[in-house]
Design a protein around this motif. Structure first.
Motif, PDB file in Angstrom:
ATOM      1  N   LEU A 178     -30.549 -17.628-110.406  1.00 32.07           N
ATOM      2  CA  LEU A 178     -29.412 -16.997-110.130  1.00 32.07           C
ATOM      3  C   LEU A 178     -28.380 -18.385-110.044  1.00 32.07           C
ATOM      4  O   LEU A 178     -27.092 -18.207-110.568  1.00 32.07           O
ATOM      5  N   LYS A 185     -41.371 -10.539-108.226  1.00 32.55           N
ATOM      6  CA  LYS A 185     -40.489 -11.784-108.236  1.00 32.55           C
ATOM      7  C   LYS A 185     -40.617 -11.995-109.650  1.00 32.55           C
ATOM      8  O   LYS A 185     -39.585 -12.723-110.157  1.00 32.55           O
ATOM      9  N   HIS A 188     -29.224 -14.981-100.285  1.00 38.45           N
ATOM     10  CA  HIS A 188     -29.204 -14.599-101.857  1.00 38.45           C
ATOM     11  C   HIS A 188     -30.692 -14.762-102.308  1.00 38.45           C
ATOM     12  O   HIS A 188     -31.300 -15.789-102.211  1.00 38.45           O
ATOM     13  N   THR A 189     -31.073 -13.888-103.271  1.00 38.75           N
ATOM     14  CA  THR A 189     -32.424 -13.848-103.893  1.00 38.75           C
ATOM     15  C   THR A 189     -33.481 -13.604-102.907  1.00 38.75           C
ATOM     16  O   THR A 189     -34.649 -13.742-103.130  1.00 38.75           O
ATOM     17  N   LEU A 218     -32.443 -11.831-113.566  1.00 39.74           N
ATOM     18  CA  LEU A 218     -31.550 -12.670-113.150  1.00 39.74           C
ATOM     19  C   LEU A 218     -31.070 -13.669-114.606  1.00 39.74           C
ATOM     20  O   LEU A 218     -30.279 -14.577-114.365  1.00 39.74           O
ATOM     21  N   GLN A 263     -36.456 -17.522-108.615  1.00 36.73           N
ATOM     22  CA  GLN A 263     -35.092 -16.683-108.512  1.00 36.73           C
ATOM     23  C   GLN A 263     -33.982 -17.452-108.150  1.00 36.73           C
ATOM     24  O   GLN A 263     -32.776 -17.161-108.358  1.00 36.73           O
ATOM     25  N   ASN A 265     -37.649  -9.771-111.114  1.00 36.79           N
ATOM     26  CA  ASN A 265     -36.265 -10.362-110.300  1.00 36.79           C
ATOM     27  C   ASN A 265     -35.810 -11.308-111.184  1.00 36.79           C
ATOM     28  O   ASN A 265     -34.710 -11.506-111.466  1.00 36.79           O
ATOM     29  N   THR A 266     -36.872 -12.366-111.839  1.00 36.28           N
ATOM     30  CA  THR A 266     -36.554 -13.837-112.125  1.00 36.28           C
ATOM     31  C   THR A 266     -35.986 -13.194-113.581  1.00 36.28           C
ATOM     32  O   THR A 266     -34.924 -13.853-114.110  1.00 36.28           O
ATOM     33  N   PHE A 301     -32.309 -20.446-102.668  1.00 35.90           N
ATOM     34  CA  PHE A 301     -31.199 -20.561-103.357  1.00 35.90           C
ATOM     35  C   PHE A 301     -30.255 -21.743-102.924  1.00 35.90           C
ATOM     36  O   PHE A 301     -29.830 -22.320-103.549  1.00 35.90           O
ATOM     37  N   ASN A 340     -39.913 -17.382-105.454  1.00 30.35           N
ATOM     38  CA  ASN A 340     -38.899 -17.495-104.854  1.00 30.35           C
ATOM     39  C   ASN A 340     -37.944 -18.643-105.266  1.00 30.35           C
ATOM     40  O   ASN A 340     -36.731 -18.540-105.410  1.00 30.35           O
ATOM     41  N   ASN A 374     -39.449 -11.626-100.419  1.00 26.59           N
ATOM     42  CA  ASN A 374     -39.471 -10.736-101.649  1.00 26.59           C
ATOM     43  C   ASN A 374     -40.917 -10.188-101.856  1.00 26.59           C
ATOM     44  O   ASN A 374     -41.998 -10.785-102.176  1.00 26.59           O
TER      45      ASN A 374
END
Length: 315
Positions: free
Chosen positions: A81, A102, A46-47, A109, A77, A105-106, A52, A74, A303
């Protein structure tokens, strides 16, 4: 301090939440390395990275009202999540030069992102200040027992999957920045697969772990930026991770940026997985450094911006 009991507890918390990522092989990679190569594809977590695991375990164990993390992307994220799934707010302090994917995506989320200049700003001090002002619990990227234990579940899976493949003696190569993943895996394998030796892998110019091992004392990186392997660029190892890296791991391996890019291209072509440069350094070491017997390389993250992936594929 993390131990196998904490890693087992983390595995229980992660059950049904984290993916049991595959251990991949390719005869083409075996031929390049001159020995059997197994790739633990944490880029499929995940992520898009192993982070994660530690984030979920820390949030689940500590049950905070809100969290703060600092990360190049990383860990950001992973924490974002984990916080979202637990229904709590997250603030992430990220270097301004983090890959765009990155940062995006952060934010996607649900986390609030605060950027800083990694060459001039002390991220630890900045993060501690914001956490104190807002009443947030700091989830450190590597130097935290709950995080190390969560990352150590990767080692439990490696032990199980390698045994299923008939491998009980092997080198296990792990991308290493602050050492959370490397030390967690080393703890797990020391308890569950004693025939395996963990070796940290770093990019040239940011090889503080290998230099620290050789010197017998913790050393810092002279530079804090300027590598495409952003995921594993840290000033130095942690108070918790360094003793584990020193006592449980074999000598570190160092690869060039070009070798990391070549490993990314080979992972794409032969394993059909996408890696970022920092996530590819262990595979690069497995492929381009001499060794005998089976080698297990952790592909820690995927990522990567499209431009960087295109650069790798053109290498």
């Amino acid at each position: 301090m993390s131990d196998i009991t904490m890693i087992d507890a983390a595995a229980a918390r992660l059950a049904g939440h984290a993916r049991r990522t595959p251990l991949l092989t390719s005869p083409f990679l075996d031929e390049i390395a001159g020995r059997p190569v197994y790739v633990k594809a944490e880029c499929l977590q995940h992520t898009g990275s192993f982070k994660f695991r530690g984030a979920w375990n820390a949030v689940s164990a500590l049950k905070p009202a809100g969290v703060l993390a600092y990360s190049s992307g990383n860990h950001a994220q992973g924490v974002a999540l984990a916080a979202k799934l637990h229904g709590i707010p997250a603030v992430i302090v990220m270097p301004a030069d983090s890959p765009a994917i990155k940062l995006a995506n952060t934010r996607a989320l649900g986390a609030e992102v605060i950027t800083y200049d990694r060459a001039t700003v002390d991220r630890d001090a900045l993060g501690a200040k914001i956490a104190s002002e807002r009443g947030l619990t700091l989830i450190k990227p590597f130097d935290m027992a709950e995080v190390i234990a969560g990352q150590g579940t990767t080692g439990l899976e490696i032990a199980e999957q390698a045994a299923e493949a008939g491998v009980t003696v092997a080198e296990v190569l792990v991308p290493c920045g602050g050492g959370g993943l490397t030390s967690g895996i080393a703890l797990a394998l020391a308890a569950r697969a004693r025939g395996m030796v963990v070796r940290p892998c770093e990019p040239e110019g940011f090889d503080d772990v290998a230099r620290s091992q050789a010197a017998g004392q913790r050393l810092r990186n002279e530079r804090l930026s300027g590598s495409i392997c952003d995921a594993i660029i840290t000033p130095e190892t942690g108070d918790l991770t360094w003793p584990l890296l020193r006592d449980l791991c074999g000598p570190g391996l160092v690869v060039s940026e070009d070798e990391a890019l070549r490993a990314m291209a080979l992972a794409h072509d032969r394993l059909k997985i996408v890696l970022e440069p920092g996530g590819a350094v262990a595979l690069a070491a497995a492929l381009f450094r001499p060794g005998t017997g089976p080698v297990i390389a952790v592909a820690s993250g995927g990522n990567v911006d499209r431009a960087m992936m295109a650069r790798a594929l053109a290498t």
